[in-house]
Design a protein around this motif. Structure first.
Motif, PDB file in Angstrom:
ATOM      1  N   CYS A 152       0.830  -1.206   0.000  1.00 36.62           N
ATOM      2  CA  CYS A 152       0.000   0.000   0.000  1.00 36.62           C
ATOM      3  C   CYS A 152       0.868   1.261   0.000  1.00 36.62           C
ATOM      4  CB  CYS A 152      -0.920  -0.075   1.208  1.00 36.62           C
ATOM      5  SG  CYS A 152      -2.174   1.180   1.284  1.00 36.62           S
ATOM      6  N   GLN A 153       1.396   1.633   1.156  1.00 37.39           N
ATOM      7  CA  GLN A 153       2.118   2.919   1.260  1.00 37.39           C
ATOM      8  C   GLN A 153       3.629   2.747   1.335  1.00 37.39           C
ATOM      9  OE1 GLN A 153       0.287   5.725   0.929  1.00 37.39           O
ATOM     10  NE2 GLN A 153      -1.427   4.308   0.737  1.00 37.39           N
ATOM     11  N   HIS A 187      -4.064   8.660  -8.251  1.00 42.61           N
ATOM     12  CA  HIS A 187      -5.050   8.589  -7.175  1.00 42.61           C
ATOM     13  C   HIS A 187      -6.409   8.867  -7.799  1.00 42.61           C
ATOM     14  CE1 HIS A 187      -6.724   8.741  -3.259  1.00 42.61           C
ATOM     15  NE2 HIS A 187      -6.316   9.905  -2.838  1.00 42.61           N
ATOM     16  N   ASN A 188      -7.419   8.142  -7.348  1.00 44.29           N
ATOM     17  CA  ASN A 188      -8.767   8.354  -7.875  1.00 44.29           C
ATOM     18  C   ASN A 188      -9.736   8.533  -6.711  1.00 44.29           C
ATOM     19  OD1 ASN A 188     -11.149   8.375  -9.317  1.00 44.29           O
ATOM     20  ND2 ASN A 188     -11.149   6.151  -9.676  1.00 44.29           N
ATOM     21  N   ASP A 216      -2.644  10.417 -14.577  1.00 40.21           N
ATOM     22  CA  ASP A 216      -3.248   9.077 -14.504  1.00 40.21           C
ATOM     23  C   ASP A 216      -3.444   8.577 -15.930  1.00 40.21           C
ATOM     24  OD1 ASP A 216      -5.174   6.906 -14.197  1.00 40.21           O
ATOM     25  OD2 ASP A 216      -5.685   7.738 -12.245  1.00 40.21           O
ATOM     26  N   THR A 220     -11.119   9.324 -15.112  1.00 38.22           N
ATOM     27  CA  THR A 220     -12.074   8.778 -14.145  1.00 38.22           C
ATOM     28  C   THR A 220     -13.118   9.838 -13.841  1.00 38.22           C
ATOM     29  OG1 THR A 220     -10.984   9.620 -12.188  1.00 38.22           O
ATOM     30  CG2 THR A 220     -10.163   7.527 -13.055  1.00 38.22           C
ATOM     31  N   PRO A 234       2.103   3.503 -17.465  1.00 41.78           N
ATOM     32  CA  PRO A 234       2.250   3.122 -16.056  1.00 41.78           C
ATOM     33  C   PRO A 234       3.720   2.887 -15.697  1.00 41.78           C
ATOM     34  CG  PRO A 234       0.551   1.803 -17.128  1.00 41.78           C
ATOM     35  CD  PRO A 234       1.212   2.603 -18.199  1.00 41.78           C
ATOM     36  N   ASN A 309      -1.434   8.546  -4.580  1.00 33.85           N
ATOM     37  CA  ASN A 309      -1.700   7.244  -3.971  1.00 33.85           C
ATOM     38  C   ASN A 309      -1.215   6.096  -4.849  1.00 33.85           C
ATOM     39  OD1 ASN A 309      -2.363   5.546  -1.900  1.00 33.85           O
ATOM     40  ND2 ASN A 309      -4.409   6.326  -1.611  1.00 33.85           N
ATOM     41  N   GLU A 310      -2.019   5.044  -5.033  1.00 34.92           N
ATOM     42  CA  GLU A 310      -1.440   3.787  -5.495  1.00 34.92           C
ATOM     43  C   GLU A 310      -0.840   3.803  -6.898  1.00 34.92           C
ATOM     44  OE1 GLU A 310      -0.614   2.328  -3.273  1.00 34.92           O
ATOM     45  OE2 GLU A 310      -2.122   2.051  -1.727  1.00 34.92           O
ATOM     46  N   GLY A 311      -1.346   4.641  -7.795  1.00 34.18           N
ATOM     47  CA  GLY A 311      -0.727   4.737  -9.114  1.00 34.18           C
ATOM     48  C   GLY A 311       0.722   5.186  -8.997  1.00 34.18           C
ATOM     49  N   HIS A 315       4.811   0.562  -7.401  1.00 39.18           N
ATOM     50  CA  HIS A 315       5.808   0.213  -8.409  1.00 39.18           C
ATOM     51  C   HIS A 315       7.127  -0.079  -7.711  1.00 39.18           C
ATOM     52  CE1 HIS A 315       3.116   1.709 -11.494  1.00 39.18           C
ATOM     53  NE2 HIS A 315       3.028   2.875 -10.872  1.00 39.18           N
ATOM     54  N   ALA A 348      -7.164   2.149   4.002  1.00 39.18           N
ATOM     55  CA  ALA A 348      -8.209   1.465   4.752  1.00 39.18           C
ATOM     56  C   ALA A 348      -8.446   2.142   6.095  1.00 39.18           C
ATOM     57  CB  ALA A 348      -7.813   0.009   4.973  1.00 39.18           C
ATOM     58  N   PHE A 591      -6.954  -0.755 -11.099  1.00 43.70           N
ATOM     59  CA  PHE A 591      -7.561   0.331 -10.307  1.00 43.70           C
ATOM     60  C   PHE A 591      -8.708  -0.224  -9.469  1.00 43.70           C
ATOM     61  CE2 PHE A 591      -9.569  -0.173 -14.399  1.00 43.70           C
ATOM     62  CZ  PHE A 591     -10.920  -0.149 -14.112  1.00 43.70           C
ATOM     63  N   GLY A 595     -17.610   0.590  -5.674  1.00 47.21           N
ATOM     64  CA  GLY A 595     -18.498  -0.377  -5.017  1.00 47.21           C
ATOM     65  C   GLY A 595     -17.830  -1.640  -4.526  1.00 47.21           C
ATOM     66  N   HIS A 596     -16.516  -1.791  -4.742  1.00 42.41           N
ATOM     67  CA  HIS A 596     -15.871  -3.000  -4.228  1.00 42.41           C
ATOM     68  C   HIS A 596     -14.697  -2.690  -3.322  1.00 42.41           C
ATOM     69  CE1 HIS A 596     -18.076  -6.382  -5.622  1.00 42.41           C
ATOM     70  NE2 HIS A 596     -18.177  -5.871  -6.827  1.00 42.41           N
TER      71      HIS A 596
HETATM   72  N1  LIG Z   1     -14.005   1.670  -3.277  1.00 41.39           N
HETATM   73  C1  LIG Z   1     -12.832   1.400  -2.711  1.00 41.39           C
HETATM   74  N2  LIG Z   1     -12.179   2.380  -2.026  1.00 41.39           N
HETATM   75  C2  LIG Z   1     -10.980   2.110  -1.483  1.00 41.39           C
HETATM   76  C3  LIG Z   1     -10.385   0.822  -1.561  1.00 41.39           C
HETATM   77  C4  LIG Z   1     -11.107  -0.196  -2.268  1.00 41.39           C
HETATM   78  O1  LIG Z   1     -10.655  -1.343  -2.401  1.00 41.39           O
HETATM   79  N3  LIG Z   1     -12.308   0.149  -2.824  1.00 41.39           N
HETATM   80  N4  LIG Z   1      -9.163   0.585  -0.996  1.00 41.39           N
HETATM   81  C5  LIG Z   1      -8.593   1.561  -0.087  1.00 41.39           C
HETATM   82  C6  LIG Z   1      -7.127   1.433  -0.062  1.00 41.39           C
HETATM   83  S1  LIG Z   1      -6.423   0.277   0.997  1.00 41.39           S
HETATM   84  C7  LIG Z   1      -6.308   2.249  -0.771  1.00 41.39           C
HETATM   85  S2  LIG Z   1      -4.626   2.086  -0.610  1.00 41.39           S
HETATM   86  C8  LIG Z   1      -6.847   3.355  -1.566  1.00 41.39           C
HETATM   87  C9  LIG Z   1      -6.198   3.437  -2.954  1.00 41.39           C
HETATM   88  O2  LIG Z   1      -6.738   4.514  -3.638  1.00 41.39           O
HETATM   89  P1  LIG Z   1      -6.260   4.874  -5.112  1.00 41.39           P
HETATM   90  O3  LIG Z   1      -4.818   5.051  -5.150  1.00 41.39           O
HETATM   91  O4  LIG Z   1      -7.108   5.999  -5.568  1.00 41.39           O
HETATM   92  O5  LIG Z   1      -6.647   3.492  -5.877  1.00 41.39           O
HETATM   93  P2  LIG Z   1      -6.439   2.874  -7.328  1.00 41.39           P
HETATM   94  O6  LIG Z   1      -7.745   2.967  -8.054  1.00 41.39           O
HETATM   95  O7  LIG Z   1      -5.865   1.521  -7.130  1.00 41.39           O
HETATM   96  O8  LIG Z   1      -5.341   3.752  -8.090  1.00 41.39           O
HETATM   97  C10 LIG Z   1      -5.536   5.119  -8.358  1.00 41.39           C
HETATM   98  C11 LIG Z   1      -5.336   5.489  -9.796  1.00 41.39           C
HETATM   99  O9  LIG Z   1      -4.021   5.194 -10.222  1.00 41.39           O
HETATM  100  C12 LIG Z   1      -4.060   5.035 -11.625  1.00 41.39           C
HETATM  101  N5  LIG Z   1      -2.806   4.424 -12.071  1.00 41.39           N
HETATM  102  C13 LIG Z   1      -2.538   3.130 -12.312  1.00 41.39           C
HETATM  103  N6  LIG Z   1      -1.241   2.982 -12.665  1.00 41.39           N
HETATM  104  C14 LIG Z   1      -0.683   4.215 -12.660  1.00 41.39           C
HETATM  105  C15 LIG Z   1       0.619   4.724 -12.930  1.00 41.39           C
HETATM  106  O10 LIG Z   1       1.561   3.992 -13.215  1.00 41.39           O
HETATM  107  N7  LIG Z   1       0.797   6.066 -12.839  1.00 41.39           N
HETATM  108  C16 LIG Z   1      -0.228   6.918 -12.515  1.00 41.39           C
HETATM  109  N8  LIG Z   1       0.040   8.213 -12.443  1.00 41.39           N
HETATM  110  N9  LIG Z   1      -1.451   6.467 -12.249  1.00 41.39           N
HETATM  111  C17 LIG Z   1      -1.682   5.137 -12.311  1.00 41.39           C
HETATM  112  C18 LIG Z   1      -5.310   4.223 -11.858  1.00 41.39           C
HETATM  113  O11 LIG Z   1      -5.786   4.379 -13.177  1.00 41.39           O
HETATM  114  C19 LIG Z   1      -6.269   4.781 -10.792  1.00 41.39           C
HETATM  115  O12 LIG Z   1      -7.179   5.713 -11.334  1.00 41.39           O
HETATM  116  O13 LIG Z   1      -8.245   3.210  -1.746  1.00 41.39           O
HETATM  117  C20 LIG Z   1      -8.942   2.972  -0.538  1.00 41.39           C
HETATM  118  N10 LIG Z   1     -10.333   3.112  -0.841  1.00 41.39           N
END
Ligand SMILES: Nc1nc2c(c(=O)[nH]1)N[C@H]1C(S)=C(S)[C@@H](COP(=O)(O)OP(=O)(O)OC[C@H]3O[C@@H](n4cnc5c(=O)[nH]c(N)nc54)[C@H](O)[C@@H]3O)O[C@H]1N2
Ligand SMILES: Nc1nc2c(c(=O)[nH]1)N[C@H]1C(S)=C(S)[C@@H](COP(=O)(O)OP(=O)(O)OC[C@H]3O[C@@H](n4cnc5c(=O)[nH]c(N)nc54)[C@H](O)[C@@H]3O)O[C@H]1N2
Ligand code: SF4
Ligand SMILES: [Mo]
Length: 697
Positions: A152-153, A187-188, A216, A220, A234, A309-311, A315, A348, A591, A595-596
């Motif tokens: 995650c982080q 981040h989304n 991204d 979205t 990516p 965040n995760e994008g 990596h 989370a 991503f 809803g999940h």
């Molecule tokens: N509904 C819902 N909400 C959640 C979660 C869930 O499972 N469901 N999980 C929770 C948790 S633990 C976390 S850590 C957060 C995560 O929250 P986010 O980081 O927002 O989650 P993701 O949708 O995995 O990734 C964010 C965006 O990164 C983009 N991305 C993918 N690869 C890359 C890349 O290489 N570069 C760039 N710039 N962008 C990229 C994707 O297209 C996506 O839109 O969400 C939390 N909230």
């Protein structure tokens, strides 16, 4: 209703409103669980106390109680009778389960030593429970301790710790609305932190005219407000960050006073990035050089909130990227004041609960290192038993060593058969263990490999503490009875400790007692007492070293480094471990859907969510679809060097050319890569080389 009766845990009242924290994401929304004779019937807005959500809930919040009422909940301890992975079990009593597990722990310790035991904490169990997992693992003598939040982080967190001495988010959500620019990078939040998005970010854009920029590969829902959207390949974002540093320094745009007074290492950084021009980055990342310049100039001239965040994290080169972004934050002076934001965003509701209790292979609960003799002695004195001095294995390392150095794993609230990279490889690892215990609320894919499965009480069925992404520490209260013989995770550990002969260290009868011990062991949480949190449902911002509001803005007067300065790091380009080639010509990323939740164990058991978000798919750009002869709605096979997944194609220009993307809640991890960064142990979860082909129906 008086506050006394609100917090009462007696379940014989016909209907009552119990204040709870949402069990999903780290926004930390609060509401009432409407509980009737021990069952939750619905949720309702908490109109009596201040809340971060200010009356709003997202689709998952509204459905938050559904999974706990699922008929498929685990209700009895189970012992495996079939093959590993097959899912055949027989019911056993708690006494027998404890006896079997305790015997096995003794046996493994005698034969291989305690370093053959490994434990996982969880983002889904409370602060108190994570603390007990940590104490339990050390009491049986091992430092092999981690949690799925490793994926995650663990790029951004070690990077921010290196640069600023601490990684938590610098400001409360309300400061996002006071920024002048929001940079959303990988981040989304519209789907992953929806109420934060609606109540703070969207508001900032609409009411305060805050400019939004997005990086991204996909478009979205939330990106509609963006004035500029960069769509990199990516895993190549590092090139963009290096080029931004190149522009900010090359064009003399950095905050000279801030760099002079509050940072160290500027000259080395300047030297390191001088060749990373936007034109170079354009070639690597596939985004216009002029746009990179534009963003660099804006970030340097505006009060900026960096929402990453995760994008960005997920990596192998995410650590370098996170370091580069931390450098950008520091040299533009976007830190240590109101109206900015940066830091980790543990996703989370209890990601921070695991991280802040030191759930990691090299940490003590105090946050110090197990290799630090004085720090270890201090915890040994508090806990009363010796603590091993060797650094343990991270989660991917445990899987790699399964059946070798690691003989037994105890997994609490994690579904690594689906959430860890390269699922086929993970499952092989689970098979190789001598003994596996899984403690969960459902029979997960991971639990199917267990020798003993223990039924846990879920969120809402126990009292405890959660910590949100803005560092807000809040209490949640028991609102429902657990099904069958399921027990809260903390109680299972207390009872198992007794069976192991370790009962004297685990004398707890209520989570309040565990929180009081945390108050005395972890200095950052000294003021987050059960009493304060009961009287202040809105909680406190850690560090909260005395009862009160805590610390809303970090680093006003200095960083947590040895000299109080931000230690800029001279970062270099690092290739992603896998890039497209002739055989696997596309980038594959993934991503989340609003809803999940992660591996779907809970949201697939929530009828209203499962109905609206029923299945997996893959996004493909119209140009790529033509190139690979795929039409919208076709069944397609996605292959990488690890495996293949069959799913439906969605042809859309919401994904850039050259990249395909899938929601990861289903089978994506059969395709990802277990290679990890040498220091952070982050795996390649978001950027791998793939190919796509139509499957005849
Ligand atoms: N509904 C819902 N909400 C959640 C979660 C869930 O499972 N469901 N999980 C929770 C948790 S633990 C976390 S850590 C957060 C995560 O929250 P986010 O980081 O927002 O989650 P993701 O949708 O995995 O990734 C964010 C965006 O990164 C983009 N991305 C993918 N690869 C890359 C890349 O290489 N570069 C760039 N710039 N962008 C990229 C994707 O297209 C996506 O839109 O969400 C939390 N909230
Ligand atoms: N490819 C890819 N992989 C990813 C990610 C990605 O974006 N892409 N994201 C990563 C991230 S950010 C994260 S945080 C991890 C998450 O990885 P995991 O934590 O493994 O995923 P979850 O599905 O949330 O698993 C939590 C488990 O806890 C159980 N549970 C719920 N409540 C309780 C409780 O009270 N007690 C007990 N004992 N069990 C409970 C649930 O049923 C579930 O099985 O996945 C990572 N994996
Ligand atoms: S935004 Fe997060 S905390 Fe708030 S209701 Fe939705 S899932 Fe729950
Ligand atoms: Mo996460």
């Amino acid at each position: 209703m008086t506050s006394q009766s609100v917090y009462s845990e007696v379940m014989n009242v016909a209907e009552k409103l119990v204040p709870v924290v949402c069990p999903w994401c780290s926004v930390g929304c609060r509401f009432y669980a409407v509980s009737v004779n021990g069952y939750i019937r619905k949720v309702e807005f908490d109109y009596d106390h201040p809340t971060v959500n200010r009356g709003r809930l997202c689709p998952k919040g509204v459905a938050a109680y559904q999974f706990i009422n699922s008929p498929d909940r685990l209700k009895k301890p189970l012992r495996r009778v079939g093959e590993k992975g097959e899912g055949k079990f027989e019911e056993i009593s708690w006494e027998e389960a404890y006896r079997i597990i305790a015997e096995k722990i003794h046996e493994v310790k005698e034969t291989y030593g305690p370093e053959a035991l490994a434990f996982l904490g969880s983002e889904k169990i409370t602060f108190e429970e994570n603390y007990l997992v940590h104490k339990f693992s050390k009491a049986v003598g091992t430092n092999n301790l981690d949690f799925p939040g490793r994926y995650c982080q663990y790029s951004n967190s070690p990077a921010r710790t290196k640069v600023f001495g601490s990684s938590a988010a610098t400001n409360p959500f309300e400061d996002i609305a006071k920024a002048e620019l929001v940079l959303i990078w990988g981040h989304n939040p519209a789907e992953t932190a929806p109420v934060m998005f609606g109540q703070y970010l969207e508001k900032a854009v609409i009411d305060n005219d805050v400019e939004m920029i997005v990086i991204d590969p996909r478009s979205t829902r939330g990106h509609k407000y963006a004035s500029l959207h960069l769509k990199p390949y990516p895993g190549t974002d590092l090139a963009i960050a290096l080029a931004m540093l190149n522009v900010i320094i090359g064009e003399d745009l950095y905050d000279k006073e801030f760099v002079q007074e509050r940072t160290a290492g500027f000259e080395e950084l300047k030297e390191a990035v001088k060749n990373y021009t936007p034109e170079w980055a354009e070639k690597v990342a596939g985004v216009p050089a002029e746009d990179i310049r534009k963003i660099a100039r804006l970030v340097a001239s505006r009060r900026t909130a960096f929402l990453v965040n995760e994008g960005m994290n997920q990596h192998v080169n995410g650590f370098n990227l996170a370091l580069a972004i931390a450098d950008i934050v520091a040299i533009t002076g976007n830190i240590g004041k109101e109206g900015v934001w940066s830091g980790i965003f543990p996703g989370a509701q209890c990601g921070f609960c695991a991280a802040m209790t030191g759930i990691a292979p090299n940490k003590l609960p105090t946050g110090k290192l197990v290799t630090d003799e004085a720090a270890r002695a201090e915890v040994e004195r508090l806990w009363g038993f010796p603590i091993p001095d060797w650094p343990g294995l991270d989660l991917t390392g445990m899987i790699r060593e399964a059946g070798g150095r690691i003989r037994m794993m105890y997994i609490i609230g994690g579904n690594i058969a689906k959430s860890a990279p390269n699922s086929a490889w993970v499952r092989e690892g689970l098979k190789k263990l001598d003994f596996l215990v899984v403690q969960d609320v459902f029979m997960t894919d991971t639990a199917k490999y267990a020798d003993v499965v223990l039924p846990a009480a879920a969120w809402f069925e126990k009292t405890g503490t959660a910590i949100s992404a803005e560092r807000r520490v809040q209490r949640t209260y028991k609102a429902a009875e657990a099904p069958g013989e399921a027990k809260p995770d903390w109680l299972i550990l207390v009872e198992l400790a007794k069976e192991l002969g370790l009962g004297e260290y685990f004398k707890y009868e209520h989570p309040d007692e565990i929180l009081r011990e945390i108050n005395s062991v972890i200095p950052l949480f000294k003021g987050a007492t059960p009493e304060y949190l009961a009287e202040h449902p809105e909680g406190c911002f850690f560090p909260c070293t005395e009862p009160g509001e805590g610390t809303k803005v970090l680093f006003r007067n200095g960083f947590k480094t040895s000299d109080g300065r931000a230690h800029l790091v001279a970062v270099d380009w690092m290739e992603p471990p896998e890039t497209p080639d002739e055989e696997y010509p596309l980038w594959l990323t993934n991503f989340r859907l609003v809803g999940h939740w992660h591996t779907g164990t809970m949201t697939e058991e929530s009828p209203s969510l499962q109905k609206r978000w029923p299945e997996e798919y893959v996004m493909i750009n119209p140009a790529d679809a033509r190139r690979f002869n795929v039409r919208d709605g076709d069944l397609v096979k996605i292959e990488t060097r690890r495996g293949e997944v069959i799913t439906r194609a969605v042809v859309t220009d919401h994904i850039r050319e050259g990249v395909i993307a899938m929601p990861w809640h289903w089978k994506v991890n059969f395709l990802t890569l277990e290679e990890t960064h040498p220091v952070t142990k982050m795996a390649e979860l978001k950027a791998v080389a793939a190919r796509i082909s139509r499957v005849e129906e």
